[in-house]
Design a protein around this motif. Sequence first.
Motif, PDB file in Angstrom:
ATOM      1  N   MET A 162     -76.600 -20.972  54.674  1.00  0.00           N
ATOM      2  CA  MET A 162     -76.342 -20.045  53.402  1.00  0.00           C
ATOM      3  C   MET A 162     -75.816 -19.481  52.450  1.00  0.00           C
ATOM      4  O   MET A 162     -74.350 -19.816  52.295  1.00  0.00           O
ATOM      5  CB  MET A 162     -76.832 -18.329  54.217  1.00  0.00           C
ATOM      6  N   ILE A 163     -76.408 -19.281  51.529  1.00  0.00           N
ATOM      7  CA  ILE A 163     -75.382 -19.109  49.853  1.00  0.00           C
ATOM      8  C   ILE A 163     -75.230 -18.048  49.626  1.00  0.00           C
ATOM      9  O   ILE A 163     -76.362 -17.549  48.308  1.00  0.00           O
ATOM     10  CB  ILE A 163     -75.821 -20.258  48.247  1.00  0.00           C
ATOM     11  N   SER A 197     -69.680 -13.879  46.501  1.00  0.00           N
ATOM     12  CA  SER A 197     -69.236 -14.230  47.409  1.00  0.00           C
ATOM     13  C   SER A 197     -68.624 -12.575  47.835  1.00  0.00           C
ATOM     14  O   SER A 197     -68.930 -11.727  46.942  1.00  0.00           O
ATOM     15  CB  SER A 197     -68.080 -14.200  46.581  1.00  0.00           C
ATOM     16  N   PHE A 251     -80.726 -14.116  50.785  1.00  0.00           N
ATOM     17  CA  PHE A 251     -81.510 -13.751  50.247  1.00  0.00           C
ATOM     18  C   PHE A 251     -81.446 -12.813  48.640  1.00  0.00           C
ATOM     19  O   PHE A 251     -81.783 -13.152  48.030  1.00  0.00           O
ATOM     20  CB  PHE A 251     -83.208 -13.255  50.011  1.00  0.00           C
ATOM     21  N   ARG A 252     -79.837 -12.685  48.830  1.00  0.00           N
ATOM     22  CA  ARG A 252     -78.618 -12.658  47.588  1.00  0.00           C
ATOM     23  C   ARG A 252     -80.034 -10.703  47.334  1.00  0.00           C
ATOM     24  O   ARG A 252     -79.127 -10.341  46.295  1.00  0.00           O
ATOM     25  CB  ARG A 252     -79.057 -12.749  46.635  1.00  0.00           C
TER      26      ARG A 252
END
Lengths: 276, 789
Positions: free
Chosen positions: A1-2, A5, A43-44
């Motif tokens: 996952m991205i 931060s 999914f931000r």
Amino acid sequence: MIPSSFDYVAVDSADAAIGALTEHGDEAKLMAGGHSLIPLMKFRLANPTVVIDIGRVNDLSYIRDAGDHVAIGALTRHMAVETSDLLKADVPLLAHCASQVGDPSVRHRGTIGGSLAHADAASDLPAALLALGGSVMVKGPNGEREVKADDLFVGFLENSLADDEMITEVRVPKATGAGWSYQKFNRRAQDWAIVGVAAVLNGSAGVSLVNMASTPLRAAGVEEALASGASHADAAQRAADGGSPPEDLNGDAEYRTHLAKVLVQRALTEAESRKS
Amino acid sequence: MTAVMGTPRIRKEDPKLLTGEGKYVDDIQVAGQLWMGMVRSPFAHAKVNGIETDEAKSMPGVHAVYTGGELMDMGLWVAPLPCAWPVTPDMVNPEHYPVGTGEVHHVGEIVAVVLADTRYQATDAVEKVEVDYEELPAVGSIQAAMADTATAHSDHDTNKAFTWALEPNPDALNDAFANAAHTVTGEFVQQRLIPSAMEPRGVLAVPSPAGGEVTLYSATQVPHILKVMMAATTGISEAKIRVIAPAVGGGFGAKLNINPDESLALTLANKLGRPVRWTETRTEAAFSTHQGRAQQQKIEVAADGDGKILGVRVHLDADMGAYMMLITPGVPLLGSFLYTGVYEVPAFGFTCDGWFTNLTPTDAYRGAGRPEASYAIERAMDMLAAKVGVTPEEIRRRNYLAGGEAFENLEVASTLVFDSGNYSPNLDMALDMAKLSDLRAEQQRRRDAGESKQLGIGMCTYVEICGLAPSRALAGLAYGAGGWEAGTVRMLPTGKVEVVTGSTPHGQGHETSWSMIVADKLGVDPDDVEVLHSDTAISPLGLDTYGSRSLAVGGVAISMACDKVIDKARLIAAHQLEANPDDLEFEFGRFGVKGSPDKGLLIQEVAYGAFTAHNLPDGMEPNINEQMVFDPPNFAFPFGTHIAVVEVDESTGETTLIDYIAVDDCGNQVNPLIVEGQVHGGIVQGVAQALYEGAVYDEDGQCKNPSFLDYLVPSPTEVPSIQTEFTYTPSTSNPLGVKGVGEAGTIGSAAAVINGICDALSHHGISDIEMPASPMRVWKAIQDAKAGN
């Protein structure tokens, strides 16, 4: 996952968690098993700046006989609920509903407190708690209070806790010998319910609906009809009373309303057959 | 040593893959690498008025941000991304560079690229790139494309891309319909499917520190084709490009393309002298990887009073998406020849219009054109059976090619010559396994009792084309490549065998199957055979894996190379044994002298002798290595019967597959275990189309279900128990008598399932259900039927 931060804080007690919540306010999110929060972060859709990991608060992982009810620590994993002999004997609906959450890897990580706090109308456990007439213990900087299931779910993915509170315990009245049923209608085993129905017949009837409104929902119309002596079939016709079914590719309002009626009838029939 | 071919054998590949030791592109890390982050259009159709990159450039770890215009100005490309199958001379082929400039034509089209030290930094910086879009009217469906009120490309007058026809005898076709006692018309939607391989696509381009070569690691099915196309579009010589497909976790056609990201990684790495990488997220994959199916079909069948077919007429409208990718326009044509199915069809006509939409481009997806064709004719056959008043199996028997008897090299109405077939015994076996009469009795009982759960029996007798060849025939279709495949077999000094194949496996088990072919031919242990593949430096010659071609072309090439090895070894053995080559017999890996049982040489001994070259015949080169490039004389035509037994709960509309019978015929088999696995997987993918999957777009061209939350890929718990059995009708197209099996399951299953649902609901007068047959859709169809709509 991205994800975006974020800062990560691991705590080892409820008090430490509440301390961290007090410090970081609404920028922080508690993470228990992570199975609701992490997908949103991936999914931000959720971008907390601080994640407070309560997964190591081990003293909140327990299932205890507390006389008229069973007390379950908020950090208890679904797998423990699913396999608990105490729950299987005294609150079989809850043990069964836990077995219907996601897939085994989800059930080994996800916690009962996390699932209830997430307040997802499509989840299994909130509906179980409603049908059972359970409650949660909530702790904050000013101490502990009990919140009934009926008062816990207030909006779409929204619970009634303050920003600096957390669920510490779940209390479910014993329903030994009661009739019960959980009807989960979905396409794939690991999916959320398109519509679900939990029912407990224990003198009075507790019936609740999954995914029939923006919050977990008590099937008030059904309960009322049964209380006034209506047949299961007639009561089932009121399944969608007070609901506002979501519309998606799996079901529009008309179909969900129909499913709710079919599933309530099935749930009542099965619950009746299980009464002892 | 006994025969290896035809015996089930556990795959050599599996221990590594199953224990997580497989190395995929994303597992390969190199020093100094830069991550690409793609800025993608959120609109299906828009004008790009400007791109602001300053803030993104100032983000931590960001090395560069390039807009589409800047990339074009860098001169990275000498030609746009290729379409290798211009199906008609006047086909419209909009220019398609790896980045959009000026106007973008589908959600997910790349408008700018970020390069950063880490994937996280690249993703953060992408969010800071400001693009000024001016939204344009979008063509969000094929219906909108055909209405032609807006065009997907502003500079086009129409959305129509081409019209292609296969009409061998239009007059005969018109006569057939004029003289028909029965006609049926089926109009079917082949919904868009999002391919969902376990491994997403990814790419890593590594420039050589010396020499100017670039190595491109890609999760691709087609490293050889990718290499040629990268050379052709970037101007970099093939000699300087090495493509490696490491472990590849499934492709299903979706890794059979030349993608913007691959070209960006290669050209930027080459330009900057630094490794450049990218791996798609699942969310990206729903926009950045091509999609499948997306056709509207109309099929008409004319028959005489007995239900004997007189003619079949088909028209397709095919959704190309926004651009022509590698074989986008050719996919419907691959199906064109199969709309006559396994049947004697005296007159046939097929037309296809291709249309542009502002959706992700379509291209090959497991079966590519053939599942669609099989679906249409097999659905229509059931409709014809109902009209004539006979059972589905009877209507099929009455129309089978060659009367259902065995045949070889038979020309059919769609102008192809079927290599071999034998349909009736195959159907009989499936009906027996299904216990058809018991099922029909149970179906009647439930109907009479008015039970909520009704039973349906759906069948499909399919045929498919695989092993596209010969190359000369592909020229006739304007297909931009050949149909050959290369194989090399080298006997090494230690007695091991090195095999190099041009077929590129991505889950099919080539290493195991090719080892078995070689073991059988050369009489060696399959574990002594190493199969090298998927690296253009090791295997320079190849056309890769797609269209169920590997065994029927590539596997046969290996077998033929073995024959050449044996021929050469025979000369050396004869020399060393002081015998006439004709007096040697080769059996179980040993050359023996006829009549002198003690005199002989193992092929391993010959290999060592060739290596030392101490005692070779005059003029003999010191090795027994051979290469074979096989260009088959014809396609191969696998076939089979699938029966889906479904239970439809009328109170919820839910369909449950309670039994599934598959009797497939892929000719001779190398490894029955792999064949069975392919059949299972293929069936599940067809069931997925029938019951679960389908990308849904709104009129603005936005996908409403791009994630696995809403795009329902079935999991193991939804898969029925599948009974598999086989008949064996050898192909005449190759010396092994083999046909392909990779796509067969997909080609047979969707029609079987939907035929089953329609059978279960026929008492309501329901004759069609659109795919995917979701519970809601089925329930609504029942309500409509009950209301008399």
